[in-house]
Design a protein around this motif. Structure first.
Motif, PDB file in Angstrom:
ATOM      1  N   LEU A 228     -11.090 -15.639  14.702  1.00  0.00           N
ATOM      2  CA  LEU A 228     -11.584 -16.295  15.912  1.00  0.00           C
ATOM      3  C   LEU A 228     -12.981 -16.875  15.704  1.00  0.00           C
ATOM      4  N   GLN A 229     -13.764 -16.189  14.900  1.00  0.00           N
ATOM      5  CA  GLN A 229     -15.127 -16.648  14.626  1.00  0.00           C
ATOM      6  C   GLN A 229     -15.127 -18.019  13.947  1.00  0.00           C
ATOM      7  N   TYR A 230     -14.169 -18.245  13.073  1.00  0.00           N
ATOM      8  CA  TYR A 230     -14.136 -19.492  12.302  1.00  0.00           C
ATOM      9  C   TYR A 230     -13.017 -20.429  12.751  1.00  0.00           C
ATOM     10  N   ALA A 231     -12.401 -20.141  13.877  1.00  0.00           N
ATOM     11  CA  ALA A 231     -11.272 -20.957  14.340  1.00  0.00           C
ATOM     12  C   ALA A 231     -11.706 -22.363  14.740  1.00  0.00           C
ATOM     13  N   GLY A 232     -10.856 -23.337  14.394  1.00  0.00           N
ATOM     14  CA  GLY A 232     -11.089 -24.695  14.871  1.00  0.00           C
ATOM     15  C   GLY A 232     -10.719 -24.777  16.335  1.00  0.00           C
ATOM     16  N   ARG A 233      -9.474 -24.429  16.641  1.00  0.00           N
ATOM     17  CA  ARG A 233      -8.998 -24.394  18.025  1.00  0.00           C
ATOM     18  C   ARG A 233      -8.412 -23.011  18.316  1.00  0.00           C
ATOM     19  N   ILE A 234      -8.551 -22.579  19.571  1.00  0.00           N
ATOM     20  CA  ILE A 234      -8.011 -21.298  20.023  1.00  0.00           C
ATOM     21  C   ILE A 234      -7.153 -21.562  21.251  1.00  0.00           C
ATOM     22  N   HIS A 235      -5.945 -21.009  21.260  1.00  0.00           N
ATOM     23  CA  HIS A 235      -5.075 -21.170  22.421  1.00  0.00           C
ATOM     24  C   HIS A 235      -4.560 -19.814  22.878  1.00  0.00           C
ATOM     25  N   PHE A 236      -4.725 -19.525  24.181  1.00  0.00           N
ATOM     26  CA  PHE A 236      -4.231 -18.291  24.790  1.00  0.00           C
ATOM     27  C   PHE A 236      -3.008 -18.614  25.639  1.00  0.00           C
ATOM     28  N   TYR A 237      -1.964 -17.795  25.518  1.00  0.00           N
ATOM     29  CA  TYR A 237      -0.752 -18.057  26.286  1.00  0.00           C
ATOM     30  C   TYR A 237      -0.159 -16.761  26.826  1.00  0.00           C
ATOM     31  N   GLY A 238       0.179 -16.786  28.104  1.00  0.00           N
ATOM     32  CA  GLY A 238       0.862 -15.662  28.737  1.00  0.00           C
ATOM     33  C   GLY A 238       1.548 -16.145  29.993  1.00  0.00           C
ATOM     34  N   ILE A 239       2.497 -15.360  30.479  1.00  0.00           N
ATOM     35  CA  ILE A 239       3.261 -15.710  31.680  1.00  0.00           C
ATOM     36  C   ILE A 239       3.038 -14.637  32.739  1.00  0.00           C
ATOM     37  N   GLY A 240       3.026 -15.038  34.021  1.00  0.00           N
ATOM     38  CA  GLY A 240       2.864 -14.073  35.103  1.00  0.00           C
ATOM     39  C   GLY A 240       1.511 -13.402  35.048  1.00  0.00           C
ATOM     40  N   ALA A 241       1.503 -12.061  35.160  1.00  0.00           N
ATOM     41  CA  ALA A 241       0.240 -11.320  35.124  1.00  0.00           C
ATOM     42  C   ALA A 241      -0.496 -11.536  33.802  1.00  0.00           C
ATOM     43  N   SER A 242       0.260 -11.694  32.716  1.00  0.00           N
ATOM     44  CA  SER A 242      -0.376 -11.947  31.413  1.00  0.00           C
ATOM     45  C   SER A 242      -1.007 -13.335  31.369  1.00  0.00           C
ATOM     46  N   GLY A 243      -0.499 -14.255  32.186  1.00  0.00           N
ATOM     47  CA  GLY A 243      -1.098 -15.580  32.277  1.00  0.00           C
ATOM     48  C   GLY A 243      -2.502 -15.527  32.853  1.00  0.00           C
ATOM     49  N   VAL A 244      -2.725 -14.586  33.755  1.00  0.00           N
ATOM     50  CA  VAL A 244      -4.065 -14.397  34.326  1.00  0.00           C
ATOM     51  C   VAL A 244      -5.034 -13.960  33.227  1.00  0.00           C
ATOM     52  N   ILE A 245      -4.558 -13.116  32.323  1.00  0.00           N
ATOM     53  CA  ILE A 245      -5.388 -12.662  31.210  1.00  0.00           C
ATOM     54  C   ILE A 245      -5.723 -13.840  30.294  1.00  0.00           C
ATOM     55  N   ALA A 246      -4.718 -14.699  30.042  1.00  0.00           N
ATOM     56  CA  ALA A 246      -4.930 -15.877  29.196  1.00  0.00           C
ATOM     57  C   ALA A 246      -5.982 -16.800  29.805  1.00  0.00           C
ATOM     58  N   GLN A 247      -5.938 -16.985  31.117  1.00  0.00           N
ATOM     59  CA  GLN A 247      -6.911 -17.846  31.786  1.00  0.00           C
ATOM     60  C   GLN A 247      -8.311 -17.250  31.731  1.00  0.00           C
ATOM     61  N   ASP A 248      -8.402 -15.935  31.905  1.00  0.00           N
ATOM     62  CA  ASP A 248      -9.709 -15.267  31.812  1.00  0.00           C
ATOM     63  C   ASP A 248     -10.280 -15.406  30.403  1.00  0.00           C
ATOM     64  N   ALA A 249      -9.421 -15.238  29.395  1.00  0.00           N
ATOM     65  CA  ALA A 249      -9.859 -15.379  28.006  1.00  0.00           C
ATOM     66  C   ALA A 249     -10.350 -16.790  27.735  1.00  0.00           C
ATOM     67  N   HIS A 250      -9.649 -17.772  28.295  1.00  0.00           N
ATOM     68  CA  HIS A 250     -10.041 -19.182  28.145  1.00  0.00           C
ATOM     69  C   HIS A 250     -11.451 -19.399  28.694  1.00  0.00           C
ATOM     70  N   LEU A 251     -11.696 -18.881  29.898  1.00  0.00           N
ATOM     71  CA  LEU A 251     -13.001 -19.067  30.538  1.00  0.00           C
ATOM     72  C   LEU A 251     -14.132 -18.431  29.723  1.00  0.00           C
ATOM     73  N   LYS A 252     -13.823 -17.364  29.027  1.00  0.00           N
ATOM     74  CA  LYS A 252     -14.847 -16.721  28.196  1.00  0.00           C
ATOM     75  C   LYS A 252     -15.068 -17.494  26.897  1.00  0.00           C
ATOM     76  N   PHE A 253     -13.982 -17.699  26.155  1.00  0.00           N
ATOM     77  CA  PHE A 253     -14.121 -18.251  24.805  1.00  0.00           C
ATOM     78  C   PHE A 253     -14.516 -19.722  24.790  1.00  0.00           C
ATOM     79  N   VAL A 254     -14.233 -20.466  25.849  1.00  0.00           N
ATOM     80  CA  VAL A 254     -14.611 -21.875  25.864  1.00  0.00           C
ATOM     81  C   VAL A 254     -16.130 -22.024  25.878  1.00  0.00           C
TER      82      VAL A 254
END
Length: 294
Positions: free
Chosen positions: A135-161
Motif C-alpha cells: 500500500l505504501q508504494y501502490a500506484g492505485r488503490i481500490h477498495f470494494y465491498g457490498i452491503g455493510a462491507s461497502g460502508v467499510i470500503a467507503q470509509d477506507a477510501h476517505l482515509k487513504f485518498v
C-alpha cells in the motif's frame, strides 16, 4: 529488543484454534482439539512431542501452523501462552426480549471492546507488514465491498485518498470490475467481506490477480473462498457474528479497526510525504469552507 517485545505481546492462539477447528483436515483438527484441552502440555512440547501426544505427527503440527497463517510452531506456542496469561474472561453476550436500555448499553459496549481485542489478538504481523508495504508504494488503490462491507470500503477510501490521490472505492460490482480491469502490477485491490464468501468480491479479486495487481482480503478469521484467492489475508475475529443482532455492529467496528491500523501504518511508514499530503488536503478543505461563507 522490539522483536522480543512483540513475542511477549502475542496472543490469540486459542481463539484461532476455536474458530478454525471445524474447517481443518482430520489430523490437524485432532491437534487443535488437543491444544484446546491441554494448553499447558502443548506449550511445553516440541512439534514431535505434540504429534505423539495428539496421535498425529510433527508434520501435521507444522501443517496446522500453516493453516493458521503462522510462521511456525514457536509462534503458535507464544500465542497460546499469551492467551493463558490473559485473565480477562469477558465474552460476547446476546440480548433478551425487552432488555433494559442500561443492559443494552453495557452489552453493546462489552461486545465492541471484545471484538477489537480478539481482532488484535489474532493479528498476523507478517501479513500486516506485507499489506503496509504494497500500500505504501501502490500506484492505485481500490477498495470494494457490498452491503455493510461497502460502508467499510467507503470509509477506507476517505482515509487513504488523503495520502494517495489515486485511491477509489465502490459498492457496485460492475463499476469495480471496470476500475480493476485497468489496473496493473503497481496497484492494489482490497476486497472486504466478513463472511469471506461474497461471490462478487471474490471475482473482483480474481480479476485483480489476472491484471497483476496485488489482491488483499479483509474477512473473518478462517478458511474461505476469498482468503484462498487473495495474495495477502487480513482478518477480524469471527466469534462476534454469533451474537444475535449486535453482530453487524461488532463486525463493522472490527473491520474499521483494521482499516485504521492499515492507514496509520502506511502513513507513519512514509511520514514526511504523508504529512505533506495531509496538509495539502487540509488547506483545500479550509479553502472550500471559506468560499462557501462568502
Amino acid at each position: 529488543m522490539a522483536e522480543n517485545h512483540l513475542a511477549e505481546s502475542l496472543s490469540g492462539g486459542l481463539i484461532m484454534l476455536k474458530e478454525i477447528a471445524e474447517q481443518l483436515p482430520p489430523s490437524e483438527r485432532k491437534i487443535a482439539v488437543y491444544i484446546l484441552e491441554n494448553p499447558h502440555e502443548a506449550i511445553r512440547s516440541t512439534a514431535n512431542e505434540l504429534g505423539e501426544l495428539s496421535a498425529t505427527s510433527a508434520s501435521a503440527v507444522i501443517r496446522l501452523c500453516k493453516s493458521l497463517g503462522l510462521s511456525g510452531f514457536q509462534e503458535l506456542k507464544l500465542r497460546v501462552a499469551g492467551d493463558m496469561r490473559n485473565t480477562s474472561e469477558a465474552d460476547f453476550t446476546d440480548f433478551a426480549s425487552h432488555e433494559s436500555q442500561q443492559s443494552i448499553v453495557q452489552k453493546i459496549t462489552n461486545n465492541s471492546i471484545r471484538s477489537l481485542q480478539e481482532t488484535a489478538e489474532i493479528m498476523n504481523y507478517e501479513a500486516l507488514s506485507k499489506a503496509v508495504e504494497v500500500l505504501q508504494y501502490a500506484g492505485r488503490i481500490h477498495f470494494y465491498g457490498i452491503g455493510a462491507s461497502g460502508v467499510i470500503a467507503q470509509d477506507a477510501h476517505l482515509k487513504f485518498v488523503r495520502i494517495n490521490p489515486s485511491t477509489t472505492s465502490s459498492i457496485d460490482f460492475h463499476l469495480s470490475a471496470m476500475m480493476v480491469a485497468q489496473m496493473g502490477p503497481q496497484d492494489v485491490v482490497i476486497g472486504i467481506s466478513f463472511s469471506g464468501e461474497t461471490y462478487e468480491v471474490g471475482k473482483v479479486l480474481e480479476l485483480a490477480k489476472h491484471r497483476g495487481a496485488v489482491a488483499i482480503s479483509l474477512t473473518s478469521y478462517g478458511l474461505s473462498p476469498i482468503s484462498e484467492i487473495a495474495d495477502i489475508n487480513l482478518y477480524v475475529s469471527s466469534k462476534q457474528e454469533e451474537v444475535f443482532r449486535s453482530a453487524a455492529t461488532s463486525s463493522r467496528l472490527a473491520q474499521l479497526h483494521i482499516i485504521d491500523i492499515l492507514f496509520m501504518c502506511v502513513l507513519t511508514a512514509n511520514y514526511e510525504k504523508s504529512i505533506q499530503l495531509l496538509d495539502e488536503v487540509r488547506v483545500g478543505i479550509n479553502f472550500v469552507k471559506q468560499q462557501s461563507k462568502k
